[in-house]
Design a protein around this motif. Structure first.
Motif, PDB file in Angstrom:
ATOM      1  N   ASP A  61       0.863  -1.184   0.000  1.00 52.01           N
ATOM      2  CA  ASP A  61       0.000   0.000   0.000  1.00 52.01           C
ATOM      3  C   ASP A  61       0.894   1.226   0.000  1.00 52.01           C
ATOM      4  O   ASP A  61       1.987   1.203   0.561  1.00 52.01           O
ATOM      5  CB  ASP A  61      -0.900   0.031   1.242  1.00 52.01           C
ATOM      6  CG  ASP A  61      -2.022  -0.985   1.181  1.00 52.01           C
ATOM      7  OD1 ASP A  61      -2.527  -1.258   0.077  1.00 52.01           O
ATOM      8  OD2 ASP A  61      -2.393  -1.511   2.241  1.00 52.01           O
ATOM      9  N   GLY A  62       0.410   2.301  -0.597  1.00 51.87           N
ATOM     10  CA  GLY A  62       1.177   3.540  -0.629  1.00 51.87           C
ATOM     11  C   GLY A  62       2.081   3.592  -1.847  1.00 51.87           C
ATOM     12  O   GLY A  62       2.482   2.571  -2.388  1.00 51.87           O
ATOM     13  N   ASP A  63       2.391   4.806  -2.263  1.00 50.80           N
ATOM     14  CA  ASP A  63       3.219   5.015  -3.449  1.00 50.80           C
ATOM     15  C   ASP A  63       4.091   6.240  -3.201  1.00 50.80           C
ATOM     16  O   ASP A  63       3.576   7.352  -3.036  1.00 50.80           O
ATOM     17  CB  ASP A  63       2.321   5.217  -4.669  1.00 50.80           C
ATOM     18  CG  ASP A  63       3.090   5.283  -5.971  1.00 50.80           C
ATOM     19  OD1 ASP A  63       4.307   5.551  -5.956  1.00 50.80           O
ATOM     20  OD2 ASP A  63       2.454   5.065  -7.021  1.00 50.80           O
ATOM     21  N   ALA A  64       5.398   6.031  -3.184  1.00 53.61           N
ATOM     22  CA  ALA A  64       6.324   7.130  -2.900  1.00 53.61           C
ATOM     23  C   ALA A  64       6.166   8.268  -3.916  1.00 53.61           C
ATOM     24  O   ALA A  64       6.341   9.436  -3.571  1.00 53.61           O
ATOM     25  CB  ALA A  64       7.763   6.623  -2.886  1.00 53.61           C
ATOM     26  N   SER A  65       5.818   7.926  -5.164  1.00 52.78           N
ATOM     27  CA  SER A  65       5.656   8.981  -6.175  1.00 52.78           C
ATOM     28  C   SER A  65       4.453   9.876  -5.877  1.00 52.78           C
ATOM     29  O   SER A  65       4.349  10.983  -6.396  1.00 52.78           O
ATOM     30  CB  SER A  65       5.521   8.370  -7.573  1.00 52.78           C
ATOM     31  OG  SER A  65       4.307   7.657  -7.685  1.00 52.78           O
ATOM     32  N   GLU A  66       3.541   9.402  -5.030  1.00 54.68           N
ATOM     33  CA  GLU A  66       2.387  10.197  -4.623  1.00 54.68           C
ATOM     34  C   GLU A  66       2.580  10.774  -3.224  1.00 54.68           C
ATOM     35  O   GLU A  66       1.637  11.273  -2.614  1.00 54.68           O
ATOM     36  CB  GLU A  66       1.127   9.332  -4.664  1.00 54.68           C
ATOM     37  CG  GLU A  66       0.785   8.853  -6.061  1.00 54.68           C
ATOM     38  CD  GLU A  66      -0.382   7.868  -6.072  1.00 54.68           C
ATOM     39  OE1 GLU A  66      -0.946   7.577  -4.992  1.00 54.68           O
ATOM     40  OE2 GLU A  66      -0.712   7.395  -7.160  1.00 54.68           O
ATOM     41  N   GLY A  67       3.789  10.665  -2.685  1.00 52.93           N
ATOM     42  CA  GLY A  67       4.100  11.215  -1.382  1.00 52.93           C
ATOM     43  C   GLY A  67       3.663  10.338  -0.216  1.00 52.93           C
ATOM     44  O   GLY A  67       3.648  10.781   0.921  1.00 52.93           O
ATOM     45  N   VAL A  68       3.305   9.095  -0.490  1.00 49.69           N
ATOM     46  CA  VAL A  68       2.872   8.170   0.557  1.00 49.69           C
ATOM     47  C   VAL A  68       3.928   7.079   0.701  1.00 49.69           C
ATOM     48  O   VAL A  68       4.235   6.378  -0.268  1.00 49.69           O
ATOM     49  CB  VAL A  68       1.498   7.538   0.220  1.00 49.69           C
ATOM     50  CG1 VAL A  68       1.082   6.561   1.300  1.00 49.69           C
ATOM     51  CG2 VAL A  68       0.447   8.621   0.020  1.00 49.69           C
ATOM     52  N   GLN A  69       4.490   6.963   1.886  1.00 49.51           N
ATOM     53  CA  GLN A  69       5.526   5.957   2.132  1.00 49.51           C
ATOM     54  C   GLN A  69       4.944   4.555   1.927  1.00 49.51           C
ATOM     55  O   GLN A  69       3.949   4.208   2.550  1.00 49.51           O
ATOM     56  CB  GLN A  69       6.062   6.101   3.556  1.00 49.51           C
ATOM     57  CG  GLN A  69       7.151   5.118   3.917  1.00 49.51           C
ATOM     58  CD  GLN A  69       8.433   5.322   3.131  1.00 49.51           C
ATOM     59  OE1 GLN A  69       8.852   6.439   2.903  1.00 49.51           O
ATOM     60  NE2 GLN A  69       9.044   4.239   2.711  1.00 49.51           N
ATOM     61  N   PRO A  70       5.543   3.751   1.048  1.00 44.45           N
ATOM     62  CA  PRO A  70       5.029   2.386   0.841  1.00 44.45           C
ATOM     63  C   PRO A  70       5.166   1.537   2.103  1.00 44.45           C
ATOM     64  O   PRO A  70       6.121   1.675   2.869  1.00 44.45           O
ATOM     65  CB  PRO A  70       5.920   1.824  -0.262  1.00 44.45           C
ATOM     66  CG  PRO A  70       6.704   2.952  -0.807  1.00 44.45           C
ATOM     67  CD  PRO A  70       6.695   4.041   0.209  1.00 44.45           C
ATOM     68  N   HIS A  71       4.183   0.684   2.303  1.00 48.17           N
ATOM     69  CA  HIS A  71       4.255  -0.279   3.400  1.00 48.17           C
ATOM     70  C   HIS A  71       3.581  -1.577   2.958  1.00 48.17           C
ATOM     71  O   HIS A  71       2.723  -1.578   2.078  1.00 48.17           O
ATOM     72  CB  HIS A  71       3.616   0.271   4.676  1.00 48.17           C
ATOM     73  CG  HIS A  71       2.145   0.530   4.555  1.00 48.17           C
ATOM     74  ND1 HIS A  71       1.645   1.704   4.053  1.00 48.17           N
ATOM     75  CD2 HIS A  71       1.074  -0.235   4.857  1.00 48.17           C
ATOM     76  CE1 HIS A  71       0.332   1.665   4.056  1.00 48.17           C
ATOM     77  NE2 HIS A  71      -0.051   0.481   4.536  1.00 48.17           N
ATOM     78  N   GLY A  72       4.010  -2.651   3.569  1.00 49.48           N
ATOM     79  CA  GLY A  72       3.459  -3.955   3.238  1.00 49.48           C
ATOM     80  C   GLY A  72       2.245  -4.271   4.085  1.00 49.48           C
ATOM     81  O   GLY A  72       2.064  -3.713   5.168  1.00 49.48           O
ATOM     82  N   HIS A  73       1.434  -5.179   3.576  1.00 48.92           N
ATOM     83  CA  HIS A  73       0.289  -5.669   4.342  1.00 48.92           C
ATOM     84  C   HIS A  73       0.131  -7.156   4.060  1.00 48.92           C
ATOM     85  O   HIS A  73       0.071  -7.564   2.901  1.00 48.92           O
ATOM     86  CB  HIS A  73      -0.993  -4.928   3.982  1.00 48.92           C
ATOM     87  CG  HIS A  73      -2.152  -5.354   4.819  1.00 48.92           C
ATOM     88  ND1 HIS A  73      -2.322  -4.937   6.124  1.00 48.92           N
ATOM     89  CD2 HIS A  73      -3.167  -6.201   4.563  1.00 48.92           C
ATOM     90  CE1 HIS A  73      -3.411  -5.494   6.619  1.00 48.92           C
ATOM     91  NE2 HIS A  73      -3.947  -6.274   5.690  1.00 48.92           N
ATOM     92  N   VAL A  74       0.078  -7.953   5.121  1.00 45.70           N
ATOM     93  CA  VAL A  74      -0.141  -9.390   4.994  1.00 45.70           C
ATOM     94  C   VAL A  74      -1.652  -9.613   4.935  1.00 45.70           C
ATOM     95  O   VAL A  74      -2.362  -9.305   5.894  1.00 45.70           O
ATOM     96  CB  VAL A  74       0.483 -10.168   6.163  1.00 45.70           C
ATOM     97  CG1 VAL A  74       0.118 -11.644   6.079  1.00 45.70           C
ATOM     98  CG2 VAL A  74       1.991  -9.980   6.181  1.00 45.70           C
ATOM     99  N   ILE A  75      -2.100 -10.117   3.825  1.00 43.66           N
ATOM    100  CA  ILE A  75      -3.525 -10.374   3.635  1.00 43.66           C
ATOM    101  C   ILE A  75      -3.905 -11.698   4.278  1.00 43.66           C
ATOM    102  O   ILE A  75      -4.908 -11.808   4.965  1.00 43.66           O
ATOM    103  CB  ILE A  75      -3.876 -10.393   2.140  1.00 43.66           C
ATOM    104  CG1 ILE A  75      -3.607  -9.014   1.553  1.00 43.66           C
ATOM    105  CG2 ILE A  75      -5.312 -10.844   1.912  1.00 43.66           C
ATOM    106  CD1 ILE A  75      -3.537  -8.984   0.070  1.00 43.66           C
TER     107      ILE A  75
END
Length: 155
Positions: A61-75
């Motif tokens: 989740d998140g996208d550095a190009s949109e200013g949101v630090q990426p992070h993982g999520h275990v589904i």
């Protein structure tokens, strides 16, 4: 036991493992979307016959190009009962987390776990270092609450 990144041909084996162990089930389309979008952070454990005995399904989740630090999520993570207590769930978690940081530069990983799932809580909190961020009331379809947990990655 062999751990490797999931591939499209693993999806039915992953779904079978999920259906056998967990009350939260997903369609093959759901698995396929994740396999095509984030193929490098979901893994399977297979026995000596090539049968899927465990898996971890994850996303970013998140996208550095949109200013949101990426992070993982275990589904979802599941190991067949016949192969539990071998450290497979921990190995799958660590493998996925390493890929999240090295490929996507994720700052943390999050997950949800049933409040009643003591074995999973022990793995996440005690063995891997996750902390509870909040309790999400009636998170699951059957009305059970979930712990929302997070593990920050070292920079």
């Amino acid at each position: 036991m062999n751990l490797r990144p999931m591939q499209v041909h693993d999806l039915t084996g992953m779904q079978a493992c999920n259906l056998q162990n967990l009350p939260e089930n997903y369609s093959l389309k759901y698995y396929l979307i994740h396999a095509m979008t984030w193929p490098s952070i979901s893994y399977v454990a297979e026995d000596h016959k090539g049968r899927i005995v465990g898996y971890i399904l994850a996303k970013i989740d998140g996208d550095a190009s949109e200013g949101v630090q990426p992070h993982g999520h275990v589904i979802s993570i599941s190991v067949l009962r016949s192969h539990r207590r071998l450290g497979l769930a921990r190995k799958l978690m660590v493998q996925s987390q390493e890929a999240m940081t090295s490929i996507y530069h994720a700052s943390y990983v999050s997950l949800h776990v049933r409040k009643s799932n003591r074995a999973a809580l022990g793995l996440y909190r005690d063995a891997l270092g996750f902390t509870v961020q909040e309790i999400e009331q009636k998170y699951y379809a059957d009305g059970e609450d979930a712990y929302s947990m997070r593990l920050p990655f070292r920079s």
